[in-house]
Design a protein around this motif. Structure first.
Motif, PDB file in Angstrom:
ATOM      1  N   THR A   1       0.849  -1.190   0.000  1.00 54.92           N
ATOM      2  CA  THR A   1       0.000   0.000   0.000  1.00 54.92           C
ATOM      3  C   THR A   1       0.884   1.239   0.000  1.00 54.92           C
ATOM      4  O   THR A   1       1.930   1.268   0.654  1.00 54.92           O
ATOM      5  CB  THR A   1      -0.922   0.018   1.234  1.00 54.92           C
ATOM      6  OG1 THR A   1      -1.798  -1.106   1.182  1.00 54.92           O
ATOM      7  CG2 THR A   1      -1.748   1.295   1.295  1.00 54.92           C
ATOM      8  N   ILE A   2       0.464   2.257  -0.744  1.00 49.80           N
ATOM      9  CA  ILE A   2       1.169   3.538  -0.760  1.00 49.80           C
ATOM     10  C   ILE A   2       0.414   4.507   0.147  1.00 49.80           C
ATOM     11  O   ILE A   2      -0.794   4.700  -0.010  1.00 49.80           O
ATOM     12  CB  ILE A   2       1.247   4.114  -2.183  1.00 49.80           C
ATOM     13  CG1 ILE A   2       1.932   3.128  -3.131  1.00 49.80           C
ATOM     14  CG2 ILE A   2       1.976   5.462  -2.183  1.00 49.80           C
ATOM     15  CD1 ILE A   2       1.818   3.515  -4.600  1.00 49.80           C
TER      16      ILE A   2
ATOM     17  N   LEU B   1      -1.002   0.083  -7.480  1.00 52.46           N
ATOM     18  CA  LEU B   1      -1.118  -0.273  -6.064  1.00 52.46           C
ATOM     19  C   LEU B   1      -2.158   0.606  -5.387  1.00 52.46           C
ATOM     20  O   LEU B   1      -2.421   1.732  -5.826  1.00 52.46           O
ATOM     21  CB  LEU B   1       0.236  -0.088  -5.365  1.00 52.46           C
ATOM     22  CG  LEU B   1       1.394  -0.920  -5.892  1.00 52.46           C
ATOM     23  CD1 LEU B   1       2.683  -0.556  -5.165  1.00 52.46           C
ATOM     24  CD2 LEU B   1       1.111  -2.407  -5.749  1.00 52.46           C
ATOM     25  N   PRO B   2      -2.747   0.140  -4.295  1.00 48.78           N
ATOM     26  CA  PRO B   2      -3.697   0.985  -3.557  1.00 48.78           C
ATOM     27  C   PRO B   2      -2.988   2.180  -2.930  1.00 48.78           C
ATOM     28  O   PRO B   2      -1.852   2.072  -2.466  1.00 48.78           O
ATOM     29  CB  PRO B   2      -4.260   0.049  -2.490  1.00 48.78           C
ATOM     30  CG  PRO B   2      -3.259  -1.056  -2.358  1.00 48.78           C
ATOM     31  CD  PRO B   2      -2.630  -1.211  -3.707  1.00 48.78           C
ATOM     32  N   VAL B   3      -3.661   3.331  -2.942  1.00 51.99           N
ATOM     33  CA  VAL B   3      -3.098   4.565  -2.398  1.00 51.99           C
ATOM     34  C   VAL B   3      -4.026   5.088  -1.305  1.00 51.99           C
ATOM     35  O   VAL B   3      -5.233   5.215  -1.505  1.00 51.99           O
ATOM     36  CB  VAL B   3      -2.936   5.645  -3.496  1.00 51.99           C
ATOM     37  CG1 VAL B   3      -2.394   6.941  -2.896  1.00 51.99           C
ATOM     38  CG2 VAL B   3      -2.020   5.136  -4.604  1.00 51.99           C
ATOM     39  N   VAL B   4      -3.451   5.402  -0.147  1.00 49.24           N
ATOM     40  CA  VAL B   4      -4.195   5.984   0.973  1.00 49.24           C
ATOM     41  C   VAL B   4      -3.648   7.382   1.207  1.00 49.24           C
ATOM     42  O   VAL B   4      -2.494   7.547   1.616  1.00 49.24           O
ATOM     43  CB  VAL B   4      -4.063   5.132   2.249  1.00 49.24           C
ATOM     44  CG1 VAL B   4      -4.826   5.782   3.404  1.00 49.24           C
ATOM     45  CG2 VAL B   4      -4.568   3.711   2.005  1.00 49.24           C
TER      46      VAL B   4
ATOM     47  N   PRO C   1       5.380  -4.378   6.219  1.00 53.02           N
ATOM     48  CA  PRO C   1       6.600  -4.477   5.409  1.00 53.02           C
ATOM     49  C   PRO C   1       6.325  -4.303   3.920  1.00 53.02           C
ATOM     50  O   PRO C   1       5.360  -4.843   3.381  1.00 53.02           O
ATOM     51  CB  PRO C   1       7.110  -5.889   5.738  1.00 53.02           C
ATOM     52  CG  PRO C   1       6.640  -6.124   7.134  1.00 53.02           C
ATOM     53  CD  PRO C   1       5.283  -5.479   7.204  1.00 53.02           C
ATOM     54  N   ASN C   2       7.186  -3.517   3.284  1.00 60.14           N
ATOM     55  CA  ASN C   2       7.169  -3.209   1.850  1.00 60.14           C
ATOM     56  C   ASN C   2       6.120  -2.182   1.445  1.00 60.14           C
ATOM     57  O   ASN C   2       6.014  -1.856   0.262  1.00 60.14           O
ATOM     58  CB  ASN C   2       7.025  -4.478   0.999  1.00 60.14           C
ATOM     59  CG  ASN C   2       8.208  -5.404   1.162  1.00 60.14           C
ATOM     60  OD1 ASN C   2       9.347  -4.959   1.173  1.00 60.14           O
ATOM     61  ND2 ASN C   2       7.944  -6.697   1.325  1.00 60.14           N
ATOM     62  N   ASP C   3       5.325  -1.666   2.375  1.00 60.01           N
ATOM     63  CA  ASP C   3       4.491  -0.514   2.055  1.00 60.01           C
ATOM     64  C   ASP C   3       5.397   0.673   1.738  1.00 60.01           C
ATOM     65  O   ASP C   3       6.565   0.720   2.141  1.00 60.01           O
ATOM     66  CB  ASP C   3       3.570  -0.164   3.223  1.00 60.01           C
ATOM     67  CG  ASP C   3       2.386  -1.119   3.344  1.00 60.01           C
ATOM     68  OD1 ASP C   3       2.142  -1.889   2.406  1.00 60.01           O
ATOM     69  OD2 ASP C   3       1.710  -1.084   4.395  1.00 60.01           O
ATOM     70  N   ILE C   4       4.864   1.638   1.017  1.00 60.04           N
ATOM     71  CA  ILE C   4       5.629   2.828   0.622  1.00 60.04           C
ATOM     72  C   ILE C   4       4.940   4.064   1.173  1.00 60.04           C
ATOM     73  O   ILE C   4       3.719   4.207   1.043  1.00 60.04           O
ATOM     74  CB  ILE C   4       5.754   2.931  -0.920  1.00 60.04           C
ATOM     75  CG1 ILE C   4       6.500   1.721  -1.484  1.00 60.04           C
ATOM     76  CG2 ILE C   4       6.470   4.221  -1.325  1.00 60.04           C
ATOM     77  CD1 ILE C   4       5.622   0.715  -2.151  1.00 60.04           C
ATOM     78  N   VAL C   5       5.709   4.952   1.787  1.00 61.15           N
ATOM     79  CA  VAL C   5       5.175   6.204   2.319  1.00 61.15           C
ATOM     80  C   VAL C   5       5.856   7.355   1.602  1.00 61.15           C
ATOM     81  O   VAL C   5       7.084   7.474   1.624  1.00 61.15           O
ATOM     82  CB  VAL C   5       5.389   6.323   3.836  1.00 61.15           C
ATOM     83  CG1 VAL C   5       4.745   7.608   4.362  1.00 61.15           C
ATOM     84  CG2 VAL C   5       4.814   5.103   4.564  1.00 61.15           C
ATOM     85  N   ILE C   6       5.070   8.201   0.941  1.00 64.49           N
ATOM     86  CA  ILE C   6       5.586   9.381   0.250  1.00 64.49           C
ATOM     87  C   ILE C   6       5.334  10.589   1.136  1.00 64.49           C
ATOM     88  O   ILE C   6       4.196  10.868   1.518  1.00 64.49           O
ATOM     89  CB  ILE C   6       4.902   9.560  -1.115  1.00 64.49           C
ATOM     90  CG1 ILE C   6       5.157   8.326  -2.000  1.00 64.49           C
ATOM     91  CG2 ILE C   6       5.407  10.826  -1.816  1.00 64.49           C
ATOM     92  CD1 ILE C   6       4.330   8.301  -3.271  1.00 64.49           C
ATOM     93  N   ILE C   7       6.388  11.304   1.476  1.00 62.77           N
ATOM     94  CA  ILE C   7       6.314  12.439   2.402  1.00 62.77           C
ATOM     95  C   ILE C   7       6.714  13.705   1.662  1.00 62.77           C
ATOM     96  O   ILE C   7       7.799  13.773   1.073  1.00 62.77           O
ATOM     97  CB  ILE C   7       7.239  12.228   3.608  1.00 62.77           C
ATOM     98  CG1 ILE C   7       6.870  10.934   4.357  1.00 62.77           C
ATOM     99  CG2 ILE C   7       7.176  13.427   4.547  1.00 62.77           C
ATOM    100  CD1 ILE C   7       7.849  10.565   5.463  1.00 62.77           C
TER     101      ILE C   7
END
Length: 268
Positions: free
Chosen positions: A29-30, A62-65, A92-98
């Motif tokens: 999940t992103i 991928l799903p985006v939250v 694990p392996n989720d991606i966080v864009i800041i």
């Protein structure tokens, strides 16, 4: 006729099936963490503006939250527990864009708005008074590094993005100079380590805005020089995707729907 003991012995020879159903591999999940330039509704929650995070799901498989919220800075996002919330959610392996920077400047010397970071590029701290309480304020990169390390400790991947530009055509001619928050964002990603990556979203967006010209870009800013229309938000989202594609996809390699050539602008 079998005796009970012989019957039970035969039953014991029958081994039940032990194979478990095959579970599909979980897709990462992103999560998006940022301010109004990323948030749904942009700078006013109406149809005139929107944040680029609302268009990003169209470019990935991928799903985006979208956890971005207007008016926030790296400091206030931290203090309000919003980074903690995402840290609890990630697997694990989720991606966080800041991406922050629009609300992080200012001065702590006159009055504290709860968003301004302590000046500096490292571990400096400032003492301040906010809402009548003595508080310790960290630097912008320190807030990003703390969040990034907490997220990567959970197994997540982090992409630190430079802030989007204000309208670079506002003064009549094209002018774009990266702010100190671009440098801070890049250094924060490096400090977090190999599970973090930097995208110069501001520069990629500025390059596309320059190629579009003043008239078109002015139409992207219906209310002020910061918050974009939906069409502008879509362009800003594509600029972020361009930054990823030019880096080989980063942690989203294989999950981006666009090809590099299909997005405006050149790699930097």
């Amino acid at each position: 006729m079998l005796s009970i003991s012989k019957f039970l012995g035969l039953v014991g020879l029958v081994t039940p099936a032990t194979s478990s159903p095959t579970h599909a591999k979980r897709a990462p999940t992103i999560y998006l963490a940022g301010d109004s330039t990323m948030a749904r509704g942009g700078g006013g929650g109406n149809t005139a503006t929107d944040g680029w995070g609302n268009f990003f799901p169209y470019s990935v498989s991928l799903p985006v939250v979208n956890k971005a919220i207007g008016g926030r800075s790296a400091r206030s996002f931290t203090v309000e527990g919003r980074f903690d919330e995402i840290t609890r959610l990630v697997q694990p392996n989720d991606i966080v864009i800041i991406e922050f920077g629009h609300n992080d400047g200012g001065s702590l010397s006159s009055s504290d708005n709860g968003r301004t970071a302590c000046p500096g590029a490292g571990s400096e701290t400032c003492k301040s008074v906010y809402n009548g309480q003595q508080v310790t304020v960290l630097t912008y990169p320190a807030y990003l590094i703390n969040a990034g390390r907490a997220l990567t400790a959970k197994g997540a991947k982090v992409i630190i993005s430079s802030p989007t530009p204000n309208n670079p055509w506002e003064g009549g001619g094209f002018v774009y100079s990266p702010s100190r928050f671009t440098t801070y964002s890049k250094s924060a990603a490096a400090s977090i380590g190999s599970n973090a990556f930097f995208v110069d979203h501001g520069q990629y967006t500025a390059n596309i805005f320059q190629s579009f010209g003043k008239q078109r870009v002015d139409s992207f800013f219906p209310n002020d020089h910061t918050h974009t229309s939906p069409a502008g938000a879509d362009t800003v989202s594509r600029a972020f995707v361009k930054g990823l594609l030019c880096a080989g996809g980063s942690f989203l390699s294989g999950s981006i729907k666009n090809s590099t050539g299909s997005v405006e602008g050149n790699c930097i």
